[in-house]
Design an enzyme around this catalytic site. Structure first.
Site, PDB file in Angstrom:
ATOM      1  N   ARG A  54      68.705  43.419  -4.202  1.00  0.00           N
ATOM      2  CA  ARG A  54      68.313  44.100  -2.811  1.00  0.00           C
ATOM      3  C   ARG A  54      67.611  45.682  -3.275  1.00  0.00           C
ATOM      4  NH1 ARG A  54      71.804  46.131  -0.445  1.00  0.00           N
ATOM      5  NH2 ARG A  54      73.330  43.804   0.256  1.00  0.00           N
ATOM      6  N   TYR A 106      48.295  50.687  15.521  1.00  0.00           N
ATOM      7  CA  TYR A 106      48.818  49.375  15.297  1.00  0.00           C
ATOM      8  C   TYR A 106      49.907  48.881  16.140  1.00  0.00           C
ATOM      9  CZ  TYR A 106      50.283  44.980  13.384  1.00  0.00           C
ATOM     10  OH  TYR A 106      51.001  43.730  12.806  1.00  0.00           O
ATOM     11  N   ASP A 178      49.142  55.723   7.918  1.00  0.00           N
ATOM     12  CA  ASP A 178      48.973  54.183   7.245  1.00  0.00           C
ATOM     13  C   ASP A 178      47.361  53.512   7.129  1.00  0.00           C
ATOM     14  OD1 ASP A 178      48.072  51.210   7.530  1.00  0.00           O
ATOM     15  OD2 ASP A 178      49.844  51.590   9.605  1.00  0.00           O
ATOM     16  N   LYS A 203      47.417  42.599   4.449  1.00  0.00           N
ATOM     17  CA  LYS A 203      45.985  42.480   4.420  1.00  0.00           C
ATOM     18  C   LYS A 203      44.930  42.688   2.905  1.00  0.00           C
ATOM     19  CE  LYS A 203      47.647  42.390   8.165  1.00  0.00           C
ATOM     20  NZ  LYS A 203      48.251  43.342   9.167  1.00  0.00           N
TER      21      LYS A 203
HETATM   22  C1  PLP Z   1      49.253  44.420  10.048  1.00  0.00           C
HETATM   23  C2  PLP Z   1      49.654  45.891  10.216  1.00  0.00           C
HETATM   24  C3  PLP Z   1      50.604  46.482   9.931  1.00  0.00           C
HETATM   25  C4  PLP Z   1      52.128  45.134  10.187  1.00  0.00           C
HETATM   26  O1  PLP Z   1      52.199  45.186   9.180  1.00  0.00           O
HETATM   27  P1  PLP Z   1      53.004  44.055   9.140  1.00  0.00           P
HETATM   28  O2  PLP Z   1      52.577  43.543   6.937  1.00  0.00           O
HETATM   29  O3  PLP Z   1      52.281  42.645   9.270  1.00  0.00           O
HETATM   30  O4  PLP Z   1      54.515  44.065   9.385  1.00  0.00           O
HETATM   31  C5  PLP Z   1      51.161  48.294  10.118  1.00  0.00           C
HETATM   32  N1  PLP Z   1      49.647  48.403   9.566  1.00  0.00           N
HETATM   33  C6  PLP Z   1      48.005  47.697  10.514  1.00  0.00           C
HETATM   34  C7  PLP Z   1      46.957  49.036  10.361  1.00  0.00           C
HETATM   35  C8  PLP Z   1      47.920  46.692   9.996  1.00  0.00           C
HETATM   36  O5  PLP Z   1      46.983  46.098  10.082  1.00  0.00           O
END
Ligand code: PLP
Length: 385
Positions: A54, A106, A178, A203
């Site tokens: 962890r 998001y 982000d 992504k």
């Molecule tokens: C998908 C996404 C998230 C969340 O991420 P997860 O891996 O699904 O927890 C946060 N910000 C953006 C811009 C996203 O597209």
């Protein structure tokens, strides 16, 4: 291992950074260290800090080093999801402290802040971060963090990273960006003055639609230690297999992003000239109202395209008629996807906020993949009215 020069190009770093041939066998690929614990030669003297998975796992450490190089950061910190990464940052703060957040962020982030973390006494303000005056007005003496997303999902709003970073510094708060939509190939927020870059590696970074993951990049070592302490205490770490898959993904990030950028622009330009489309929103179109700012802080525009078909019926018809574009949430994978944000990813956003931002039921979002562009255009053509 030959020494890796941090000034190597993005592609060379994508393939090599953070990884060394396995010292016992010379295996060129970092092994999947599928283990929960590590044998210590003496009591409380683990080898290189490896005492429990962890806290630290060699496959995860390799991914962290690789990602840090791509974001030009000192530290990479891996998580089990993008949301776990964001949660860990916020949990460095205390009840009574205040966070400013982009209003078109998001949807899962809005839910995390308003439904979960606000119960712990943290305070949040949601503002349109395109407007520096709105950020200035929202600043309070207890503001500790500004959280922005650029481009935003799905309206492709852009905020001025350098200007907001300067404002954050002047006011003694941190800036978190982000960077999921752009990827480090197209935009590197830390080089513009941000303190933290966060990704849903689910992504573009992983890029193959086969894991959920998150990553943070930071330069400040004390901040990195605080975040790692929260991660060790709350446990949002990925398994080594997922970290390994992401590491395999980042090796081709530069090649994939180049094609996502090309295909995204080609699809946006095609749609802009189609009579059934009311509006196309894509950062690489000169018609984007913030095109000048975009050119200053992004080197490419990614594969995310939003289009307004003017009516819920037309949007639904289109989304259900494509053959290559698959009807699914998520984005950033090699395969093209199509969705209707108002009914899918953004269904939990309050309707009046959705309306104000332009996220109507006539709006369709495309994640343009890296298939052959003629096939993608023909698919769109046959599905449009
Ligand atoms: C998908 C996404 C998230 C969340 O991420 P997860 O891996 O699904 O927890 C946060 N910000 C953006 C811009 C996203 O597209």
């Amino acid at each position: 291992m030959k020494k890796l020069n941090p000034d190597f190009g993005f592609g060379t770093l994508s393939i090599h950074a953070g990884q060394e041939p396995d010292p016992t066998t010379g295996a060129i690929i970092t092994p999947i260290f599928q283990t929960s614990t590590f044998v210590q030669p003496k009591v409380a003297e683990p080898i290189d800090g490896y005492d429990y998975a962890r806290v630290k796992n060699p496959t995860c450490v390799a991914l962290e080093g690789n990602f840090a190089a791509l974001e030009k950061a000192k530290h990479g910190i891996v998580f089990s999801s993008g949301l776990a990464a964001i949660e860990a940052v916020i949990k460095c703060f205390s009840a009574g402290e205040h966070i400013i957040c982009e209003e078109n962020t998001y949807g899962g982030v809005t839910r995390l802040f308003t439904k979960v973390l606000s119960k712990l006494g943290l305070e949040f303000s949601f503002v349109d971060t395109r407007d520096l005056n709105k950020i200035q007005e929202a600043l309070q003496p207890n503001t500790r963090l500004i959280h922005v997303e650029t481009p935003t999902n799905p309206m492709m709003r852009i905020c001025d990273l350098k200007a907001i970073a300067d404002m954050a510094k002047d006011n003694g708060t941190l800036l978190m960006v982000d960077n999921t939509f752009a990827s480090p190939y197209n935009q590197q927020p830390l080089t513009l003055g941000a303190d933290i870059t966060v990704h849903s590696s689910t992504k573009y970074l992983n890029g193959h639609s086969d894991i959920i993951g998150g990553l943070l990049a930071v330069n400040d070592s004390d901040l990195a230690d605080q975040i790692r302490f929260v991660r060790k205490s709350t446990g949002g770490v990925p398994g080594p297999m997922d970290a390994w898959l992401c590491l395999r993904g980042t090796k081709t990030l530069h090649v994939r992003m180049e094609r996502h950028n090309q295909n995204g622009l080609a699809v946006a330009q095609y749609l802009e000239n189609h009579k059934a489309i009311h509006q196309v929103i894509y950062p690489g179109l000169t018609s984007h109202p913030q095109y000048e700012l975009i050119k200053k802080q992004m080197s490419g525009f990614s594969g995310m395209v939003s289009l307004d078909l003017g009516s819920p019926h037309a949007a639904r018809q289109f989304a259900e008629s494509t053959r290559i574009f698959q009807l699914a949430e998520s984005l950033g994978g090699v395969e093209s996807l199509i969705s209707i944000p108002a009914l899918q990813t953004h269904a939990s956003v309050p309707p009046e906020l959705r309306e104000r931002m332009g996220v109507t039921e006539g709006l369709v979002r495309l994640s343009v993949g890296i298939e052959d562009i003629q096939d993608l255009i023909e698919d769109i053509e046959q599905a449009l009215p």
